[in-house]
Design a protein around this motif. Structure first.
Motif, PDB file in Angstrom:
ATOM      1  N   GLN A 201       0.670   5.288 -10.754  1.00  0.00           N
ATOM      2  CA  GLN A 201       0.762   6.605 -11.391  1.00  0.00           C
ATOM      3  C   GLN A 201       0.562   7.726 -10.374  1.00  0.00           C
ATOM      4  O   GLN A 201       1.284   8.736 -10.396  1.00  0.00           O
ATOM      5  N   LEU A 202      -0.410   7.554  -9.480  1.00  0.00           N
ATOM      6  CA  LEU A 202      -0.662   8.582  -8.468  1.00  0.00           C
ATOM      7  C   LEU A 202       0.512   8.704  -7.502  1.00  0.00           C
ATOM      8  O   LEU A 202       0.861   9.817  -7.059  1.00  0.00           O
ATOM      9  N   ALA A 203       1.126   7.595  -7.143  1.00  0.00           N
ATOM     10  CA  ALA A 203       2.266   7.650  -6.220  1.00  0.00           C
ATOM     11  C   ALA A 203       3.459   8.350  -6.877  1.00  0.00           C
ATOM     12  O   ALA A 203       4.162   9.136  -6.237  1.00  0.00           O
ATOM     13  N   ARG A 204       3.664   8.080  -8.160  1.00  0.00           N
ATOM     14  CA  ARG A 204       4.795   8.703  -8.868  1.00  0.00           C
ATOM     15  C   ARG A 204       4.549  10.183  -9.153  1.00  0.00           C
ATOM     16  O   ARG A 204       5.395  11.045  -8.878  1.00  0.00           O
ATOM     17  N   ASP A 205       3.387  10.465  -9.757  1.00  0.00           N
ATOM     18  CA  ASP A 205       3.116  11.809 -10.249  1.00  0.00           C
ATOM     19  C   ASP A 205       2.520  12.723  -9.196  1.00  0.00           C
ATOM     20  O   ASP A 205       2.541  13.945  -9.347  1.00  0.00           O
ATOM     21  N   GLY A 206       1.943  12.127  -8.173  1.00  0.00           N
ATOM     22  CA  GLY A 206       1.329  12.910  -7.113  1.00  0.00           C
ATOM     23  C   GLY A 206      -0.173  13.014  -7.269  1.00  0.00           C
ATOM     24  O   GLY A 206      -0.728  12.816  -8.360  1.00  0.00           O
TER      25      GLY A 206
ATOM     26  N   ARG B 172       3.486  13.558  -3.457  1.00  0.00           N
ATOM     27  CA  ARG B 172       4.104  12.437  -4.157  1.00  0.00           C
ATOM     28  C   ARG B 172       4.708  11.488  -3.130  1.00  0.00           C
ATOM     29  O   ARG B 172       5.264  11.925  -2.128  1.00  0.00           O
ATOM     30  N   ASN B 173       4.623  10.189  -3.421  1.00  0.00           N
ATOM     31  CA  ASN B 173       5.122   9.192  -2.485  1.00  0.00           C
ATOM     32  C   ASN B 173       5.998   8.200  -3.255  1.00  0.00           C
ATOM     33  O   ASN B 173       5.553   7.107  -3.608  1.00  0.00           O
ATOM     34  N   PRO B 174       7.249   8.569  -3.540  1.00  0.00           N
ATOM     35  CA  PRO B 174       8.110   7.683  -4.341  1.00  0.00           C
ATOM     36  C   PRO B 174       8.399   6.354  -3.660  1.00  0.00           C
ATOM     37  O   PRO B 174       8.577   5.336  -4.347  1.00  0.00           O
ATOM     38  N   ALA B 175       8.455   6.345  -2.325  1.00  0.00           N
ATOM     39  CA  ALA B 175       8.689   5.076  -1.627  1.00  0.00           C
ATOM     40  C   ALA B 175       7.532   4.112  -1.865  1.00  0.00           C
ATOM     41  O   ALA B 175       7.724   2.918  -2.103  1.00  0.00           O
ATOM     42  N   MET B 176       6.318   4.642  -1.829  1.00  0.00           N
ATOM     43  CA  MET B 176       5.148   3.820  -2.104  1.00  0.00           C
ATOM     44  C   MET B 176       5.143   3.359  -3.565  1.00  0.00           C
ATOM     45  O   MET B 176       4.762   2.219  -3.865  1.00  0.00           O
ATOM     46  N   ALA B 177       5.564   4.235  -4.465  1.00  0.00           N
ATOM     47  CA  ALA B 177       5.638   3.852  -5.875  1.00  0.00           C
ATOM     48  C   ALA B 177       6.561   2.646  -6.046  1.00  0.00           C
ATOM     49  O   ALA B 177       6.238   1.693  -6.782  1.00  0.00           O
ATOM     50  N   HIS B 178       7.699   2.661  -5.360  1.00  0.00           N
ATOM     51  CA  HIS B 178       8.628   1.529  -5.455  1.00  0.00           C
ATOM     52  C   HIS B 178       7.993   0.258  -4.892  1.00  0.00           C
ATOM     53  O   HIS B 178       8.112  -0.828  -5.494  1.00  0.00           O
TER      54      HIS B 178
ATOM     55  N   VAL C  37       7.298  -3.245  -7.022  1.00  0.00           N
ATOM     56  CA  VAL C  37       7.786  -4.569  -6.615  1.00  0.00           C
ATOM     57  C   VAL C  37       6.636  -5.555  -6.487  1.00  0.00           C
ATOM     58  O   VAL C  37       6.703  -6.689  -6.978  1.00  0.00           O
ATOM     59  N   LEU C  38       5.548  -5.135  -5.846  1.00  0.00           N
ATOM     60  CA  LEU C  38       4.389  -6.025  -5.687  1.00  0.00           C
ATOM     61  C   LEU C  38       3.767  -6.370  -7.033  1.00  0.00           C
ATOM     62  O   LEU C  38       3.341  -7.510  -7.265  1.00  0.00           O
ATOM     63  N   ALA C  39       3.680  -5.390  -7.905  1.00  0.00           N
ATOM     64  CA  ALA C  39       3.095  -5.638  -9.223  1.00  0.00           C
ATOM     65  C   ALA C  39       3.921  -6.652 -10.006  1.00  0.00           C
ATOM     66  O   ALA C  39       3.372  -7.509 -10.711  1.00  0.00           O
ATOM     67  N   ALA C  40       5.228  -6.566  -9.890  1.00  0.00           N
ATOM     68  CA  ALA C  40       6.109  -7.438 -10.665  1.00  0.00           C
ATOM     69  C   ALA C  40       6.276  -8.818 -10.036  1.00  0.00           C
ATOM     70  O   ALA C  40       6.356  -9.827 -10.745  1.00  0.00           O
ATOM     71  N   GLN C  41       6.334  -8.873  -8.704  1.00  0.00           N
ATOM     72  CA  GLN C  41       6.699 -10.115  -8.021  1.00  0.00           C
ATOM     73  C   GLN C  41       5.538 -10.760  -7.269  1.00  0.00           C
ATOM     74  O   GLN C  41       5.670 -11.906  -6.811  1.00  0.00           O
ATOM     75  N   GLY C  42       4.431 -10.060  -7.133  1.00  0.00           N
ATOM     76  CA  GLY C  42       3.306 -10.624  -6.418  1.00  0.00           C
ATOM     77  C   GLY C  42       3.526 -10.641  -4.916  1.00  0.00           C
ATOM     78  O   GLY C  42       4.496 -10.071  -4.392  1.00  0.00           O
TER      79      GLY C  42
ATOM     80  N   GLY D  90       1.219   4.664  13.808  1.00  0.00           N
ATOM     81  CA  GLY D  90       2.118   5.809  13.729  1.00  0.00           C
ATOM     82  C   GLY D  90       3.475   5.425  13.160  1.00  0.00           C
ATOM     83  O   GLY D  90       4.408   6.228  13.156  1.00  0.00           O
ATOM     84  N   MET D  91       3.580   4.205  12.652  1.00  0.00           N
ATOM     85  CA  MET D  91       4.802   3.736  12.006  1.00  0.00           C
ATOM     86  C   MET D  91       4.519   3.499  10.527  1.00  0.00           C
ATOM     87  O   MET D  91       3.382   3.228  10.134  1.00  0.00           O
ATOM     88  N   ALA D  92       5.550   3.607   9.724  1.00  0.00           N
ATOM     89  CA  ALA D  92       5.427   3.365   8.289  1.00  0.00           C
ATOM     90  C   ALA D  92       6.732   2.778   7.775  1.00  0.00           C
ATOM     91  O   ALA D  92       7.801   2.986   8.356  1.00  0.00           O
ATOM     92  N   VAL D  93       6.621   2.037   6.674  1.00  0.00           N
ATOM     93  CA  VAL D  93       7.803   1.494   6.019  1.00  0.00           C
ATOM     94  C   VAL D  93       7.526   1.480   4.524  1.00  0.00           C
ATOM     95  O   VAL D  93       6.399   1.226   4.088  1.00  0.00           O
ATOM     96  N   ASP D  94       8.520   1.814   3.740  1.00  0.00           N
ATOM     97  CA  ASP D  94       8.408   1.771   2.280  1.00  0.00           C
ATOM     98  C   ASP D  94       7.196   2.552   1.762  1.00  0.00           C
ATOM     99  O   ASP D  94       6.566   2.182   0.775  1.00  0.00           O
ATOM    100  N   GLY D  95       6.849   3.644   2.463  1.00  0.00           N
ATOM    101  CA  GLY D  95       5.814   4.546   1.984  1.00  0.00           C
ATOM    102  C   GLY D  95       4.406   4.245   2.426  1.00  0.00           C
ATOM    103  O   GLY D  95       3.477   4.990   2.082  1.00  0.00           O
ATOM    104  N   TYR D  96       4.183   3.174   3.201  1.00  0.00           N
ATOM    105  CA  TYR D  96       2.824   2.841   3.637  1.00  0.00           C
ATOM    106  C   TYR D  96       2.769   2.691   5.164  1.00  0.00           C
ATOM    107  O   TYR D  96       3.762   2.378   5.820  1.00  0.00           O
ATOM    108  N   VAL D  97       1.580   2.893   5.700  1.00  0.00           N
ATOM    109  CA  VAL D  97       1.349   2.911   7.147  1.00  0.00           C
ATOM    110  C   VAL D  97       1.205   1.489   7.679  1.00  0.00           C
ATOM    111  O   VAL D  97       0.594   0.626   7.040  1.00  0.00           O
ATOM    112  N   LEU D  98       1.750   1.253   8.864  1.00  0.00           N
ATOM    113  CA  LEU D  98       1.617  -0.039   9.537  1.00  0.00           C
ATOM    114  C   LEU D  98       0.501   0.016  10.569  1.00  0.00           C
ATOM    115  O   LEU D  98       0.341   1.000  11.294  1.00  0.00           O
ATOM    116  N   ASN D  99      -0.242  -1.053  10.645  1.00  0.00           N
ATOM    117  CA  ASN D  99      -1.409  -1.132  11.521  1.00  0.00           C
ATOM    118  C   ASN D  99      -1.040  -1.126  13.001  1.00  0.00           C
ATOM    119  O   ASN D  99       0.105  -1.363  13.380  1.00  0.00           O
ATOM    120  N   ASN D 100      -2.070  -0.911  13.834  1.00  0.00           N
ATOM    121  CA  ASN D 100      -1.958  -1.163  15.269  1.00  0.00           C
ATOM    122  C   ASN D 100      -3.063  -2.132  15.709  1.00  0.00           C
ATOM    123  O   ASN D 100      -3.637  -2.017  16.792  1.00  0.00           O
TER     124      ASN D 100
END
Length: 615
Positions: free
Chosen positions: A194-199, A246-252, A256-261, A459-469
């Motif tokens: 909800q926070l990712a969709r609505d902001g 708002r982070n629609p990429a993160m919402a998606h 996906v994770l919620a539905a498919q695990g 400093g990299m991200a994919v699908d709305g979330y940050v990638l570790n270093n």
């Protein structure tokens, strides 16, 4: 949010070291913890890229049956909602993590890793889960060695996905839920979704970090796309406190994770996106020092959470349990406590410079052993004798209560040491992490430390979330200069880099959890958590008093003391005992639950923007 926790109001003045009252009149002085706007990321060992937020006194929070303590109010609200729906402490921890990855992306998220301790009151069992990132299958020991044969500069180590390890958080959350979840998996995603969709409203801390790190982040296209506004003239403005993000990429991603695990991440579309993004960002083959192997779909498919034996040791009348290797945090903390058990910390009390001096000297010895011996147990035989009572008694004799050791102390030679000899290495040791402590009405307790390493990770991200270093937690050199000995924490394919994360649970003589504690802070986590345990157990402080004490850490060198109104008298007392003291910002993020005869106490680190709540 539902705030049913009873708070003391107003916050009582905290009597800190040497009797100095940290009363509200001194709050202005305490803002000197760090010149925030002028601060930037340190590029050397021991830097504090997370920066300090203004120190703000917090009230003690008391509840009767359950509690969530974490780094952001929205995340705490999500966890508390899961408890109110009948969820377990593990359900609540998962909901907290999913929200933290959205609202506190600088510290943790789906692209990171972590460690979780879970106390199962029905089975009377403590479970320890290692969700640390792993190096890709193609990783070589010289991954962070430059063309000149020297360790490459830290910021260069971030380029082209070189520092990104195979993320562990999605698998860790799924494994914990499989064992101890009560609510449906998809339900735990709803607050974050909800926070990712609505902001959500950007917090002052997130805005502070984006502003402070703009010189670095503006050169990272993924960070610009996620967290910056681009003006008509091409100028970049980071997100501001108070605006809605708002982070629609993160919402998606969450949908996906919620539905498919977790299969969607490690065997499906989300993993494919991650691997492709890294491949598209790869350095050219002629890069000085070479183009490193990157995380691939095969690395993701091979990832597994490891269940470790919890690291437990007696401390006076209590039993302290923490995370074992691949983290070095637990082993160093219990070694520190084993050394300090030989001294009357309770009798000395919190206002004695000698008590703080003893912590510093124990810290030197523990860090010396930690630096030499600890690594991923799948690759390194960590000496069991590091916690041997006789060994600790001998090491404790090296501590002079009247005078500081001069220069770095040597690592010891513990019994039961097997396998190869190792030499010291060099790693960046940079902190950007989050910790949560939770208890539910059944008595289940969770201590969970989670990280993307540097602020905003690679400093990299994919699908709305940050990638570790996290791979920069490996030694940058595979062999020790001078000795030629291998380094225990050298890079290797599939290896977990050494961490300092130290989720910890303390038990009373009846076997019930009395303290749930942990902190961010990179290698300073060890000192932060050990100090808080002493404050709560030996000095009898409540949860809020314990996390509000000045921070002090010695990593086998100069003693770092948190700057603030308490600093002058404590610094003078320590220097009289021979300590070399450096005043600095020390942005811990301790979150503590203390179980007392009347219920639960929650302690929220006043250096960050967390919250404690429960029923």
């Amino acid at each position: 949010m539902h705030q049913t926790a009873r708070q003391t109001a107003p916050a009582r003045p905290h009597r800190s070291i040497l009797g100095l009252a940290l009363a509200p009149v001194l709050l202005a002085a305490s803002l000197a913890l760090a010149p925030l706007a002028a601060s930037g990321p340190a590029h050397a060992q021991g830097g504090d890229p997370e920066l300090s937020s203004p120190f703000a006194l917090r009230p003690l929070v008391r509840t009767k049956s359950d509690m969530v303590v974490a780094a952001n109010p929205l995340a705490v609200e999500a966890g508390h909602a899961m408890l109110r729906q009948g969820g377990s402490a593990v359900d609540a921890a998962i909901a907290v993590q999913l929200v933290l990855g959205l609202v506190e992306p600088q510290s943790s998220g789906l692209g990171g890793g972590g460690y979780m301790l879970i106390w199962d009151p029905k089975a009377k069992k403590l479970v320890s889960l290692d969700g640390r990132e792993t190096a890709p299958a193609g990783a070589l020991p010289d991954r962070f060695v430059g063309g000149d044969g020297r360790p490459m500069p830290l910021m260069r180590a971030f380029d082209g996905g070189r520092a990104v390890g195979t993320p562990g958080i999605p698998a860790l959350l799924a494994e914990a839920h499989k064992r101890y979840g009560k609510l449906p998996w998809a339900t735990l995603f709803q607050p974050a979704l909800q926070l990712a969709r609505d902001g959500f409203v950007v917090s002052p801390r997130l805005a502070l970090l984006l502003k402070g790190l703009t010189p670095q982040l503006k050169d990272r296209p993924d960070m610009v796309a996620l967290f910056f506004h681009t003006g008509p003239d091409g100028s970049l403005t980071p997100l501001q406190a108070g605006e809605t993000f708002r982070n629609p990429a993160m919402a998606h991603t969450l949908e996906v994770l919620a539905a498919q695990g977790p299969d969607a991440y490690y065997h499906g579309i989300l993993g494919q996106d991650l691997a492709k993004h890294l491949a598209d960002s790869a350095l050219p083959a002629n890069t000085p020092g070479g183009a490193p192997a990157l995380v691939t779909a095969q690395d993701l498919a091979a990832y597994k959470v490891e269940e470790r034996a919890p690291l437990c040791t007696p401390y006076r009348q209590w039993k302290v349990c923490s995370m074992g290797p691949s983290s070095s945090g637990g082993i160093a903390i219990v070694e520190m406590l084993g050394l300090l058990e030989h001294f009357d910390m309770k009798g000395l009390g919190k206002d004695s410079p000698t008590a703080w001096h003893l912590m510093v000297e124990a810290s030197r010895l523990a860090y010396a052993d930690r630096d030499l011996y600890v690594g991923d147990p799948a690759f390194v035989t960590v000496p069991k004798g590091l916690l041997d009572k006789g060994y600790l008694a001998d090491r404790a004799k090296l501590i002079d209560p009247a005078h500081a050791a001069q220069g770095p102390v040597a690592a010891g030679v513990p019994p039961q040491k097997q396998g190869a000899l190792y030499g010291p290495g060099w790693q960046a040791d940079i902190p950007s992490t989050s910790h949560m402590s939770l208890m539910d009405g059944s008595g289940m307790a969770v201590s969970f430390t989670t990280s993307v390493e540097f602020a905003f990770g690679s400093g990299m991200a994919v699908d709305g979330y940050v990638l570790n270093n996290q791979l920069t937690d490996f030694s940058f050199i595979p062999t020790s200069p001078g000795t030629g000995l291998p380094v225990a924490n050298a890079v290797a394919a599939g290896k977990r880099p050494r961490s300092s994360m130290a989720p910890t649970i303390v038990f009373d003589q009846a076997g019930k959890p009395v303290l749930v504690v942990g902190s961010p802070g990179g290698p300073a986590i060890i000192g932060y958590v050990a100090e808080t345990i002493i404050a709560a157990l030996d000095w009898g402080l409540d949860a809020q008093e314990a996390v509000s004490l000045p921070r002090i850490v010695n990593r086998n060198g100069t003693t770092a003391l948190e700057n603030g109104p308490w600093a002058p008298p404590l610094k003078a007392g320590l220097e009289a005992l021979g300590q070399t003291v450096e005043l600095k910002s020390m942005p811990s993020g301790l979150h503590v639950i203390k179980h007392t005869a009347t219920g639960l106490e929650g302690g929220v680190d006043p250096r960050r923007e967390g919250l404690a709540a429960g029923d």
